[in-house]
Design a protein around this motif. Structure first.
Motif, short mmCIF file in Angstrom:
data_model
loop_
_atom_site.label_atom_id
_atom_site.label_comp_id
_atom_site.label_asym_id
_atom_site.label_seq_id
_atom_site.Cartn_x
_atom_site.Cartn_y
_atom_site.Cartn_z
N LEU A 447 0.79 -1.17 -0.09
CA LEU A 447 -0.23 -0.09 -0.03
C LEU A 447 0.99 1.16 -0.03
CD1 LEU A 447 -2.63 -0.78 2.75
CD2 LEU A 447 -2.72 -1.24 0.19
N ARG A 448 0.39 2.04 -0.98
CA ARG A 448 0.76 3.23 -1.06
C ARG A 448 1.49 3.83 0.20
NH1 ARG A 448 3.40 5.20 -5.64
NH2 ARG A 448 2.73 6.85 -5.16
N SER A 449 0.34 4.21 0.74
CA SER A 449 -0.17 4.64 2.15
C SER A 449 0.82 4.63 3.09
CB SER A 449 -1.49 5.10 2.70
OG SER A 449 -1.81 3.27 2.38
N ILE A 450 1.50 3.01 3.43
CA ILE A 450 1.90 2.56 4.24
C ILE A 450 3.60 2.45 4.15
CG2 ILE A 450 2.82 0.35 6.05
CD1 ILE A 450 -0.34 1.64 6.09
N ARG A 451 4.27 3.23 4.87
CA ARG A 451 5.98 2.93 5.10
C ARG A 451 6.33 1.74 5.06
NH1 ARG A 451 9.06 4.84 8.88
NH2 ARG A 451 10.50 5.15 6.97
N LYS A 452 6.98 1.31 3.74
CA LYS A 452 7.44 0.22 3.33
C LYS A 452 8.64 -0.49 4.66
CE LYS A 452 8.14 -3.14 0.25
NZ LYS A 452 7.01 -3.61 -0.99
N GLY A 453 8.58 -2.34 4.65
CA GLY A 453 8.53 -2.21 6.28
C GLY A 453 8.18 -2.39 7.11
N CYS A 454 6.99 -1.65 7.24
CA CYS A 454 6.49 -0.66 8.44
C CYS A 454 5.77 -1.74 9.17
CB CYS A 454 6.66 0.70 8.46
SG CYS A 454 8.37 1.39 8.10
N ALA A 455 5.22 -2.58 8.92
CA ALA A 455 4.39 -2.87 9.07
C ALA A 455 3.84 -4.83 9.85
CB ALA A 455 3.03 -3.84 7.78
N ALA A 456 3.77 -4.50 10.71
CA ALA A 456 3.19 -6.09 12.16
C ALA A 456 1.93 -6.03 12.19
CB ALA A 456 4.74 -5.39 13.51
N VAL A 457 1.41 -8.01 12.20
CA VAL A 457 0.36 -8.44 13.13
C VAL A 457 0.98 -9.03 13.92
CG1 VAL A 457 -1.60 -9.76 11.87
CG2 VAL A 457 -0.48 -8.11 10.40
N VAL A 458 0.40 -9.15 15.15
CA VAL A 458 0.54 -9.48 16.58
C VAL A 458 -1.01 -9.94 16.69
CG1 VAL A 458 2.59 -8.79 17.43
CG2 VAL A 458 0.33 -7.56 17.68
N ASP A 459 -0.85 -11.50 17.35
CA ASP A 459 -2.43 -11.52 17.91
C ASP A 459 -1.93 -11.04 19.71
OD1 ASP A 459 -4.02 -13.13 18.93
OD2 ASP A 459 -3.32 -15.19 18.22
N ALA A 460 -2.86 -10.35 20.29
CA ALA A 460 -2.86 -10.17 21.11
C ALA A 460 -4.39 -10.46 21.78
CB ALA A 460 -3.54 -8.16 21.14
N GLY A 461 -4.94 -11.54 20.97
CA GLY A 461 -5.73 -12.16 22.12
C GLY A 461 -5.25 -12.99 23.60
N GLY A 462 -5.77 -13.76 24.92
CA GLY A 462 -5.40 -14.20 25.06
C GLY A 462 -6.42 -15.40 25.46
N SER A 463 -6.50 -15.92 26.54
CA SER A 463 -6.88 -16.95 26.64
C SER A 463 -8.59 -17.02 26.47
CB SER A 463 -7.42 -17.75 28.12
OG SER A 463 -8.13 -17.10 28.66
N GLY A 464 -9.04 -15.49 25.96
CA GLY A 464 -10.34 -15.58 25.42
C GLY A 464 -10.55 -15.41 23.27
N GLY A 465 -9.30 -16.26 23.25
CA GLY A 465 -9.31 -16.45 21.97
C GLY A 465 -8.06 -15.61 21.05
N SER A 466 -8.22 -15.51 19.29
CA SER A 466 -7.20 -14.87 19.29
C SER A 466 -8.04 -13.00 18.45
CB SER A 466 -7.11 -15.34 17.34
OG SER A 466 -6.64 -16.90 17.80
N ARG A 467 -7.39 -12.65 18.83
CA ARG A 467 -7.26 -11.15 18.53
C ARG A 467 -6.03 -10.03 17.69
NH1 ARG A 467 -7.07 -5.70 20.37
NH2 ARG A 467 -8.53 -4.81 20.61
#
Length: 542
Positions: A447-467
């Motif tokens: 995406l042109r609106s995002i700086r190259k190499g500056c995207a990270a996906v993390v799972d912030a969910g706990g015992s209640g499931g994925s987020r």
């Protein structure tokens, strides 16, 4: 090759061009060697000798270059401690230094003067901390006693892209074999080539792939700095044009930034570049194609870019595209990949993912990965393999066994060439479905609106499931963040069939990265869990 003989006696014609902040200084390698001899005498007086370890925070300064050889001439082993990484507090960095020094038990710590303030009092009170000894004008010499072929010569501490730093213990022989591998992979011509680099010397690609490679084979080296590249990415290719460089190395993200920074007609002379090793992260096919197109008018050939795969545990290179061949890629079904199957599809397939070939294994190296359409962990044997992690038997036992390294990376071999998906740590489980975080990140990177190499996906969910939370640095200052977030969420659904819970837009320079540009996903998660981020905007999805 005999490493120390090559560094001290073989480097007789090449020149080191060092960036001093305003211009390049030009010093023949033979004068660099003479400076190192003087520094070695000073290090001996500070207690450095055979069997000792010298902790160093390596920058691209003259002290680092000369001090590297000086430590070896004095008989010590160089231990390269990590530099501070993006998003890391001074307190956290100090704690890291204290922990690593306790494991390393060094004779002293060498740093540039400007870094001395980052050394915590708890460490400085128990370990001599010195600036690099004055490199010129001492006239003193000591009888050299460098590490032997099977002695510890270098401890390469990672920046911790997936965990706390590990120190790869490298012998002199391992370094020698690696430099020979790089020579064959790049088609190097001893005494005739010129290498250009801005890569940090704290990273294996900058240290072994550029500095020691150039020095040992008597190439000219144009040594810039990561700070200068970060401020003005066009300096990378401009330096190569100015000095007629034939070889270089960098990351896919850096190549994107350099190509984007160059307008038409912005290079003063044509490029002589023959081998540009691109690695340290997943190589993007679109970036290779765009950079080739951008620099073709200046003489760049279709074969110049050389995707490669390597790691500090193997000193550096494991596989690499032959330097005289053009890069190639496969279009694969993204849905099948997350299930562990490599299924080719048409490039315009809606689920298509382009994977770049990282080339065949180098001579003497063996690579084991998925075959016959399957994806598996990559395992490596190599004559330049580390002998383990220094003073870290537990993690050594988990990764090194029987002369073979378990890399933690996933990939497959097809037609003798290695294709790398990413780290096994990048695999997330969302509602029973496997998802490669790197696949989503790669898509968002487009995406042109995002700086190259500056995207990270993390799972912030706990015992209640994925987020799933997407953390990005936006390009410029958008007036409305929601359309960008929605476009990213659409890409995530198209690529991996999963829904994002939230998108956080972070200020520039906040997303945790190593000096080589890898996202530190474990630190992203820690910052998120600790509510230590101050996003400029956040968009939640119902």
């Amino acid at each position: 090759m005999e490493l120390f003989n090559a560094l001290t006696n073989g480097a007789s014609h090449g020149v080191l061009h060092e960036w001093n902040g305003d211009a390049f200084d030009h010093t023949p390698w033979r004068e660099v060697v003479a400076d190192a001899h003087g520094m070695a005498a000073g290090l001996r007086a500070l207690g450095v000798g055979p069997g000792t370890r010298v902790a160093c925070i390596l920058t691209n300064s003259p002290g680092t270059v000369r001090g590297l050889l000086a430590v070896w001439l004095a008989g010590g082993a160089v231990a390269s401690l990590p530099l501070p990484t993006r998003g890391q507090s001074g307190e956290a960095y100090g704690e890291q230094l204290v922990a690593l020094a306790a494991r390393l038990d060094p004779a002293l710590l060498l740093v540039d003067d400007w870094l001395a303030a980052l050394v915590p009092r708890a460490l400085a009170d128990n370990l001599p901390v010195r600036g690099w000894p004055e490199p010129r004008g001492t006239g003193a010499r000591c009888v050299p006693s460098p590490p032997g072929p099977d002695d510890l010569a270098f401890v390469q501490y990672s920046s911790g892209s997936t965990s706390t730093p590990k120190g790869c213990a490298l012998t002199t022989r391992a370094i020698e074999r690696q430099l020979e591998i790089i020579l064959g992979m790049t088609g190097g011509r001893p005494g005739a080539d010129t290498v250009a680099s801005w890569l940090p010397l704290s990273h294996d690609m900058g240290m072994f792939g550029c500095l020691l490679y150039s020095w040992a084979y008597d190439f000219d080296l144009v040594l810039s700095s990561p700070e200068r590249f970060g401020m003005t990415p066009r300096t990378w290719f401009r330096d190569m044009s100015e000095y007629g460089a034939t070889m270089t190395a960098g990351t896919s993200t850096a190549l994107h930034l350099a190509a984007r920074a160059h307008g038409r007609g912005s290079l003063p002379r044509e490029l002589r570049l023959r081998a540009a090793v691109i690695g340290a992260e997943r190589v993007d096919w679109g970036t290779l194609a765009a950079a080739t197109e951008r620099f073709r008018p200046f003489g760049l050939s279709e074969t110049a870019f050389q995707p490669a795969y390597g790691m500090a545990e193997a000193t550096l290179a494991v596989t690499g595209k032959p330097w005289a061949e053009a890069p190639r890629a496969l279009a694969l079904d993204g849905s099948a990949l997350v299930e562990g199957r490599a299924v080719e599809v048409a490039p315009d397939h809606p689920k298509a993912t382009r994977l770049v070939s990282n080339g065949p294994a180098q001579p003497g190296v063996s690579v084991r990965a998925g075959t016959g359409g399957s994806v598996a962990e990559i395992e490596v044997t190599s004559p330049s393999l580390a002998r383990g992690y220094y003073a870290d038997p537990e993690r050594t036992a988990a990764r090194f066994a029987g002369g073979r390294l378990r890399t933690g990376d996933l990939g497959f071999v097809r037609d003798g060439e290695l294709y790398v998906l990413g780290r096994s740590d990048d695999m997330l489980s969302v509602g029973g479905r496997k998802v490669y975080a790197s696949e989503i990140e790669s898509a968002v990177d487009s995406l042109r609106s995002i700086r190259k190499g500056c995207a990270a996906v993390v799972d912030a969910g706990g015992s209640g499931g994925s987020r799933l939370v997407l953390m990005v640095e936006p390009q410029g200052n958008p007036r409305d963040y929601r359309p960008i977030a929605e476009e990213a969420a659409t890409l995530a659904m198209e690529k991996s069939g999963v829904a994002l819970a939230e998108c956080l837009f972070l200020p520039r320079g906040v997303l945790p990265k190593t000096p080589s540009g890898k996202i530190q996903r474990f630190r992203c998660r820690a910052l998120l869990d600790g509510n230590q981020l101050a996003p400029v905007a956040r968009v939640a999805f119902a």
